[in-house]
Enzyme design. Sequence first.
Site, PDB file in Angstrom:
ATOM      1  N   CYS A  68      -1.703   9.017   2.706  1.00 54.53           N
ATOM      2  CA  CYS A  68      -1.647   8.397   1.378  1.00 54.53           C
ATOM      3  C   CYS A  68      -2.955   8.601   0.622  1.00 54.53           C
ATOM      4  O   CYS A  68      -2.972   8.901  -0.573  1.00 54.53           O
ATOM      5  CB  CYS A  68      -1.352   6.902   1.495  1.00 54.53           C
ATOM      6  SG  CYS A  68       0.282   6.523   2.144  1.00 54.53           S
ATOM      7  N   GLU A 104       0.887  -1.173   0.000  1.00 54.47           N
ATOM      8  CA  GLU A 104       0.000   0.000   0.000  1.00 54.47           C
ATOM      9  C   GLU A 104       0.914   1.209   0.000  1.00 54.47           C
ATOM     10  O   GLU A 104       1.537   1.551   0.999  1.00 54.47           O
ATOM     11  CB  GLU A 104      -0.913  -0.019   1.227  1.00 54.47           C
ATOM     12  CG  GLU A 104      -2.106   0.931   1.112  1.00 54.47           C
ATOM     13  CD  GLU A 104      -1.853   2.291   1.710  1.00 54.47           C
ATOM     14  OE1 GLU A 104      -1.490   3.212   0.930  1.00 54.47           O
ATOM     15  OE2 GLU A 104      -1.993   2.452   2.917  1.00 54.47           O
TER      16      GLU A 104
END
Length: 336
Positions: A142, A108
Amino acid sequence: LGVILAVMPWNFPLWQVLRGAVSMLLAGNTYLLKHAPNVMGSATLMAELFEATDLPAGGFNLINVDNDGVSVAIRDDRIAAVAVTGSVRAGAAIAAQAGAALKKTVLELGGSDPFIVLADADLDEAVKSAVIGRFQNTGQVCMAAKRFIVEAPIAEAFEKRFTAAVQALTMGDPLDEKTFLGPMARADLRDELDGQVKATLREGARLVLGGEKVAGEGNYYAPTILADVTPAMTAFREELFGPVAAIAVARDPQHALEIANDSDFGLSATVWSGNEAIADQLALQLEVGAVFVNGNGASDPRVTIGGVKKSGYGRELSHFGVHEFCNVQTVWKNRR
Protein backbone atom coordinates in the site's frame (compact mmCIF):
# COMPACT_ATOMS: atom_id res chain seq x y z
CA LEU A 1 -14.31 -0.39 23.90
CA GLY A 2 -14.56 -4.18 23.88
CA VAL A 3 -14.17 -6.65 21.00
CA ILE A 4 -12.54 -5.20 17.87
CA LEU A 5 -13.08 -6.98 14.54
CA ALA A 6 -9.98 -6.71 12.33
CA VAL A 7 -10.22 -7.52 8.61
CA MET A 8 -6.66 -7.96 7.35
CA PRO A 9 -4.98 -8.45 3.92
CA TRP A 10 -2.60 -11.05 2.55
CA ASN A 11 0.42 -8.99 1.48
CA PHE A 12 2.12 -8.77 4.92
CA PRO A 13 0.19 -11.51 6.72
CA LEU A 14 2.05 -11.34 10.04
CA TRP A 15 3.04 -7.69 10.44
CA GLN A 16 -0.33 -6.30 9.34
CA VAL A 17 -1.96 -8.26 12.15
CA LEU A 18 0.69 -7.54 14.76
CA ARG A 19 0.81 -3.78 14.32
CA GLY A 20 -2.91 -3.43 14.90
CA ALA A 21 -3.42 -6.16 17.47
CA VAL A 22 -0.75 -4.92 19.86
CA SER A 23 -2.19 -1.40 19.95
CA MET A 24 -5.73 -2.67 20.51
CA LEU A 25 -4.69 -5.12 23.21
CA LEU A 26 -2.60 -2.50 25.02
CA ALA A 27 -5.73 -0.37 25.20
CA GLY A 28 -7.57 -3.19 26.95
CA ASN A 29 -9.64 -4.45 24.01
CA THR A 30 -9.89 -7.99 22.73
CA TYR A 31 -9.02 -8.78 19.12
CA LEU A 32 -11.04 -10.80 16.60
CA LEU A 33 -9.08 -11.49 13.41
CA LYS A 34 -10.68 -12.17 10.06
CA HIS A 35 -7.68 -12.75 7.80
CA ALA A 36 -7.48 -13.08 4.02
CA PRO A 37 -8.47 -16.62 2.95
CA ASN A 38 -5.16 -17.27 1.15
CA VAL A 39 -3.05 -16.71 4.30
CA MET A 40 -4.92 -18.71 6.94
CA GLY A 41 -1.68 -20.50 7.85
CA SER A 42 -0.25 -17.17 8.94
CA ALA A 43 -3.45 -16.37 10.84
CA THR A 44 -3.21 -19.65 12.74
CA LEU A 45 0.45 -18.99 13.51
CA MET A 46 -0.41 -15.58 14.98
CA ALA A 47 -3.08 -17.16 17.17
CA GLU A 48 -0.57 -19.74 18.42
CA LEU A 49 1.99 -17.04 19.20
CA PHE A 50 -0.49 -15.00 21.22
CA GLU A 51 -1.70 -18.10 23.05
CA ALA A 52 1.89 -18.74 24.15
CA THR A 53 2.07 -15.37 25.92
CA ASP A 54 0.56 -14.21 29.22
CA LEU A 55 -2.37 -12.66 27.35
CA PRO A 56 -5.62 -13.66 29.09
CA ALA A 57 -7.58 -16.40 27.36
CA GLY A 58 -9.80 -14.98 24.65
CA GLY A 59 -7.70 -11.87 24.20
CA PHE A 60 -6.79 -12.87 20.63
CA ASN A 61 -9.40 -14.70 18.56
CA LEU A 62 -9.59 -16.00 15.00
CA ILE A 63 -12.53 -16.54 12.65
CA ASN A 64 -12.53 -17.89 9.10
CA VAL A 65 -15.57 -16.49 7.28
CA ASP A 66 -16.55 -15.08 3.88
CA ASN A 67 -17.91 -11.60 3.19
CA ASP A 68 -21.35 -12.54 4.44
CA GLY A 69 -19.78 -13.75 7.65
CA VAL A 70 -18.05 -10.40 8.08
CA SER A 71 -21.40 -8.66 7.69
CA VAL A 72 -22.92 -10.89 10.37
CA ALA A 73 -20.05 -10.11 12.72
CA ILE A 74 -20.38 -6.35 12.18
CA ARG A 75 -24.06 -6.48 13.06
CA ASP A 76 -23.39 -8.49 16.21
CA ASP A 77 -23.83 -6.33 19.32
CA ARG A 78 -20.76 -7.92 20.87
CA ILE A 79 -18.52 -6.25 18.26
CA ALA A 80 -17.59 -2.74 19.38
CA ALA A 81 -15.60 -1.46 16.38
CA VAL A 82 -13.93 -2.53 13.14
CA ALA A 83 -10.43 -2.09 11.72
CA VAL A 84 -9.74 -2.72 8.03
CA THR A 85 -6.53 -2.85 6.02
CA GLY A 86 -7.21 -3.50 2.36
CA SER A 87 -8.63 -2.09 -0.83
CA VAL A 88 -10.75 1.03 -1.20
CA ARG A 89 -13.70 -1.08 -2.28
CA ALA A 90 -13.48 -3.40 0.73
CA GLY A 91 -12.97 -0.50 3.14
CA ALA A 92 -15.93 1.44 1.81
CA ALA A 93 -18.23 -1.59 1.98
CA ILE A 94 -17.25 -2.49 5.54
CA ALA A 95 -17.35 1.13 6.72
CA ALA A 96 -20.88 1.50 5.34
CA GLN A 97 -22.05 -1.55 7.30
CA ALA A 98 -20.25 -0.43 10.46
CA GLY A 99 -21.74 3.05 10.09
CA ALA A 100 -25.21 1.60 9.83
CA ALA A 101 -24.54 -0.16 13.13
CA LEU A 102 -23.03 3.02 14.65
CA LYS A 103 -19.64 1.39 15.14
CA LYS A 104 -16.29 3.13 14.79
CA THR A 105 -13.91 2.14 12.01
CA VAL A 106 -10.24 2.68 11.27
CA LEU A 107 -9.38 2.21 7.59
CA GLU A 108 -5.93 1.82 6.05
CA LEU A 109 -6.63 1.46 2.34
CA GLY A 110 -4.91 1.89 -1.00
CA GLY A 111 -2.26 4.36 -2.00
CA SER A 112 -0.65 5.93 -5.04
CA ASP A 113 2.31 7.35 -3.17
CA PRO A 114 4.43 10.06 -4.82
CA PHE A 115 8.22 9.79 -4.82
CA ILE A 116 9.57 13.29 -5.47
CA VAL A 117 13.14 13.72 -6.69
CA LEU A 118 14.36 17.31 -6.85
CA ALA A 119 17.28 18.51 -8.94
CA ASP A 120 19.57 18.87 -5.92
CA ALA A 121 19.01 15.31 -4.68
CA ASP A 122 21.72 12.67 -4.31
CA LEU A 123 20.74 10.87 -7.49
CA ASP A 124 22.56 7.60 -6.81
CA GLU A 125 20.92 7.20 -3.41
CA ALA A 126 17.54 8.32 -4.74
CA VAL A 127 17.64 5.64 -7.44
CA LYS A 128 18.54 2.92 -4.93
CA SER A 129 15.66 4.04 -2.75
CA ALA A 130 13.30 4.19 -5.75
CA VAL A 131 14.02 0.58 -6.72
CA ILE A 132 13.36 -0.74 -3.23
CA GLY A 133 10.43 1.59 -2.66
CA ARG A 134 8.66 0.46 -5.82
CA PHE A 135 9.61 -3.19 -6.28
CA GLN A 136 9.82 -4.66 -2.78
CA ASN A 137 7.25 -7.42 -2.29
CA THR A 138 6.81 -7.34 -6.08
CA GLY A 139 5.24 -3.89 -5.74
CA GLN A 140 2.32 -5.25 -3.71
CA VAL A 141 2.54 -2.68 -0.91
CA CYS A 142 0.00 0.00 0.00
CA MET A 143 2.77 2.44 0.99
CA ALA A 144 5.02 1.62 -1.96
CA ALA A 145 6.35 4.46 -4.10
CA LYS A 146 4.22 4.42 -7.23
CA ARG A 147 4.33 7.84 -8.90
CA PHE A 148 7.89 9.08 -9.50
CA ILE A 149 7.83 12.85 -9.88
CA VAL A 150 11.23 14.07 -11.04
CA GLU A 151 12.37 17.67 -11.50
CA ALA A 152 13.12 18.40 -15.17
CA PRO A 153 16.92 19.08 -14.99
CA ILE A 154 17.61 15.52 -13.78
CA ALA A 155 14.66 13.67 -15.32
CA GLU A 156 16.65 12.07 -18.13
CA ALA A 157 19.50 11.01 -15.83
CA PHE A 158 17.07 9.57 -13.27
CA GLU A 159 15.21 7.57 -15.90
CA LYS A 160 18.43 6.14 -17.32
CA ARG A 161 19.85 5.08 -13.94
CA PHE A 162 16.52 3.83 -12.63
CA THR A 163 15.99 1.71 -15.74
CA ALA A 164 19.44 0.17 -15.48
CA ALA A 165 18.88 -0.68 -11.81
CA VAL A 166 15.48 -2.26 -12.47
CA GLN A 167 16.86 -4.28 -15.39
CA ALA A 168 19.40 -5.77 -12.98
CA LEU A 169 16.74 -7.15 -10.62
CA THR A 170 16.50 -10.93 -10.42
CA MET A 171 13.07 -12.46 -11.00
CA GLY A 172 12.33 -16.03 -10.06
CA ASP A 173 11.48 -18.46 -7.29
CA PRO A 174 10.53 -16.43 -4.19
CA LEU A 175 12.10 -19.13 -1.98
CA ASP A 176 15.50 -18.56 -3.63
CA GLU A 177 17.49 -15.99 -1.62
CA LYS A 178 18.91 -14.53 -4.84
CA THR A 179 15.44 -13.59 -6.07
CA PHE A 180 14.27 -10.00 -5.70
CA LEU A 181 11.03 -10.17 -7.73
CA GLY A 182 8.63 -13.02 -7.19
CA PRO A 183 5.22 -13.68 -8.72
CA MET A 184 2.15 -11.60 -8.00
CA ALA A 185 -0.33 -13.03 -5.51
CA ARG A 186 -3.18 -13.89 -7.89
CA ALA A 187 -3.88 -14.16 -11.60
CA ASP A 188 -6.73 -11.64 -11.45
CA LEU A 189 -4.45 -9.04 -9.85
CA ARG A 190 -1.90 -9.55 -12.63
CA ASP A 191 -4.62 -9.20 -15.27
CA GLU A 192 -5.84 -5.98 -13.67
CA LEU A 193 -2.31 -4.54 -13.57
CA ASP A 194 -1.69 -5.48 -17.21
CA GLY A 195 -4.91 -3.72 -18.18
CA GLN A 196 -3.81 -0.56 -16.36
CA VAL A 197 -0.45 -0.59 -18.16
CA LYS A 198 -2.05 -1.07 -21.57
CA ALA A 199 -4.58 1.70 -20.87
CA THR A 200 -1.80 4.10 -19.87
CA LEU A 201 0.15 3.34 -23.05
CA ARG A 202 -2.95 4.00 -25.15
CA GLU A 203 -3.29 7.32 -23.35
CA GLY A 204 0.15 8.39 -24.54
CA ALA A 205 2.71 7.19 -22.01
CA ARG A 206 6.07 5.86 -23.21
CA LEU A 207 7.08 2.29 -22.40
CA VAL A 208 10.64 2.25 -21.10
CA LEU A 209 10.80 -1.30 -19.79
CA GLY A 210 8.63 -4.39 -19.41
CA GLY A 211 4.90 -3.98 -19.89
CA GLU A 212 3.87 -7.61 -20.23
CA LYS A 213 3.02 -10.81 -18.42
CA VAL A 214 5.81 -13.36 -18.16
CA ALA A 215 4.92 -16.64 -19.83
CA GLY A 216 5.01 -19.87 -17.88
CA GLU A 217 4.04 -21.04 -14.43
CA GLY A 218 3.30 -18.43 -11.78
CA ASN A 219 1.73 -14.98 -11.90
CA TYR A 220 4.89 -13.17 -12.93
CA TYR A 221 4.79 -9.68 -14.43
CA ALA A 222 7.85 -8.09 -15.99
CA PRO A 223 9.20 -5.13 -14.00
CA THR A 224 7.80 -2.16 -15.86
CA ILE A 225 8.65 1.52 -16.20
CA LEU A 226 6.25 3.98 -17.83
CA ALA A 227 7.52 7.48 -18.67
CA ASP A 228 5.90 10.74 -19.81
CA VAL A 229 2.96 9.96 -17.52
CA THR A 230 0.53 12.82 -16.89
CA PRO A 231 -2.11 13.29 -14.17
CA ALA A 232 -4.84 12.40 -16.68
CA MET A 233 -3.52 8.88 -17.27
CA THR A 234 -4.63 5.61 -15.69
CA ALA A 235 -1.26 4.88 -14.08
CA PHE A 236 -1.46 8.22 -12.33
CA ARG A 237 -5.11 8.15 -11.27
CA GLU A 238 -5.31 4.53 -10.09
CA GLU A 239 -3.26 2.46 -7.66
CA LEU A 240 -0.74 0.19 -9.39
CA PHE A 241 -0.51 -2.81 -7.06
CA GLY A 242 2.38 -4.60 -8.72
CA PRO A 243 5.85 -4.08 -10.24
CA VAL A 244 5.07 -1.00 -12.35
CA ALA A 245 6.59 2.47 -11.91
CA ALA A 246 5.14 5.63 -13.49
CA ILE A 247 7.45 8.61 -14.09
CA ALA A 248 6.21 12.19 -14.43
CA VAL A 249 8.35 15.30 -14.92
CA ALA A 250 7.93 18.47 -12.86
CA ARG A 251 9.14 21.95 -13.80
CA ASP A 252 10.17 22.90 -10.26
CA PRO A 253 9.48 21.93 -6.60
CA GLN A 254 6.13 23.73 -6.53
CA HIS A 255 4.98 21.93 -9.66
CA ALA A 256 6.13 18.62 -8.14
CA LEU A 257 3.98 19.37 -5.09
CA GLU A 258 0.96 20.14 -7.26
CA ILE A 259 1.37 16.89 -9.21
CA ALA A 260 1.85 14.87 -6.03
CA ASN A 261 -1.32 16.26 -4.43
CA ASP A 262 -3.36 15.73 -7.60
CA SER A 263 -4.51 12.31 -6.45
CA ASP A 264 -7.51 10.63 -4.87
CA PHE A 265 -5.12 8.91 -2.46
CA GLY A 266 -3.09 10.23 0.46
CA LEU A 267 -1.21 7.49 2.29
CA SER A 268 2.47 8.47 2.25
CA ALA A 269 5.10 10.28 0.19
CA THR A 270 8.86 10.42 -0.25
CA VAL A 271 10.95 13.52 -0.91
CA TRP A 272 14.56 13.47 -2.08
CA SER A 273 16.36 16.79 -1.87
CA GLY A 274 19.73 18.18 -0.80
CA ASN A 275 17.97 21.21 0.67
CA GLU A 276 16.42 20.34 4.02
CA ALA A 277 14.39 23.56 4.17
CA ILE A 278 12.74 22.85 0.82
CA ALA A 279 12.10 19.23 1.80
CA ASP A 280 10.48 20.37 5.05
CA GLN A 281 8.32 22.87 3.20
CA LEU A 282 7.10 20.20 0.78
CA ALA A 283 6.46 17.74 3.60
CA LEU A 284 4.15 20.18 5.38
CA GLN A 285 2.11 20.72 2.21
CA LEU A 286 1.85 17.12 0.98
CA GLU A 287 -1.67 15.76 1.51
CA VAL A 288 -0.63 12.42 3.01
CA GLY A 289 -0.41 10.69 6.36
CA ALA A 290 3.38 10.29 6.36
CA VAL A 291 6.35 11.84 4.55
CA PHE A 292 9.79 10.25 4.35
CA VAL A 293 12.72 12.54 3.48
CA ASN A 294 15.83 11.11 1.79
CA GLY A 295 14.95 7.54 2.71
CA ASN A 296 12.45 4.76 2.18
CA GLY A 297 9.05 4.64 3.81
CA ALA A 298 8.83 2.51 6.92
CA SER A 299 6.23 0.96 9.18
CA ASP A 300 7.64 1.51 12.67
CA PRO A 301 5.91 1.12 16.06
CA ARG A 302 7.14 4.56 17.14
CA VAL A 303 5.31 6.47 14.42
CA THR A 304 1.82 6.33 13.01
CA ILE A 305 0.61 4.86 9.76
CA GLY A 306 -2.61 5.93 8.09
CA GLY A 307 -3.90 8.17 5.36
CA VAL A 308 -6.33 10.77 4.12
CA LYS A 309 -8.66 10.97 1.13
CA LYS A 310 -9.43 7.51 -0.29
CA SER A 311 -6.48 6.05 1.60
CA GLY A 312 -8.70 5.92 4.66
CA TYR A 313 -8.80 7.49 8.12
CA GLY A 314 -7.61 6.80 11.62
CA ARG A 315 -4.14 5.69 12.64
CA GLU A 316 -2.24 2.57 13.63
CA LEU A 317 0.95 2.32 15.71
CA SER A 318 2.40 4.80 18.23
CA HIS A 319 0.26 6.25 21.02
CA PHE A 320 -2.24 7.47 18.41
CA GLY A 321 -2.91 3.86 17.44
CA VAL A 322 -3.41 2.84 21.06
CA HIS A 323 -5.96 5.62 21.57
CA GLU A 324 -7.99 4.88 18.40
CA PHE A 325 -10.06 2.25 20.18
CA CYS A 326 -10.38 3.86 23.58
CA ASN A 327 -13.22 5.72 25.22
CA VAL A 328 -11.67 9.11 26.00
CA GLN A 329 -13.65 9.81 29.15
CA THR A 330 -13.96 13.05 31.10
CA VAL A 331 -14.38 12.89 34.87
CA TRP A 332 -15.03 16.34 36.37
CA LYS A 333 -15.09 16.57 40.15
CA ASN A 334 -16.43 19.65 41.92
CA ARG A 335 -14.95 20.07 45.39
CA ARG A 336 -15.71 22.72 48.01
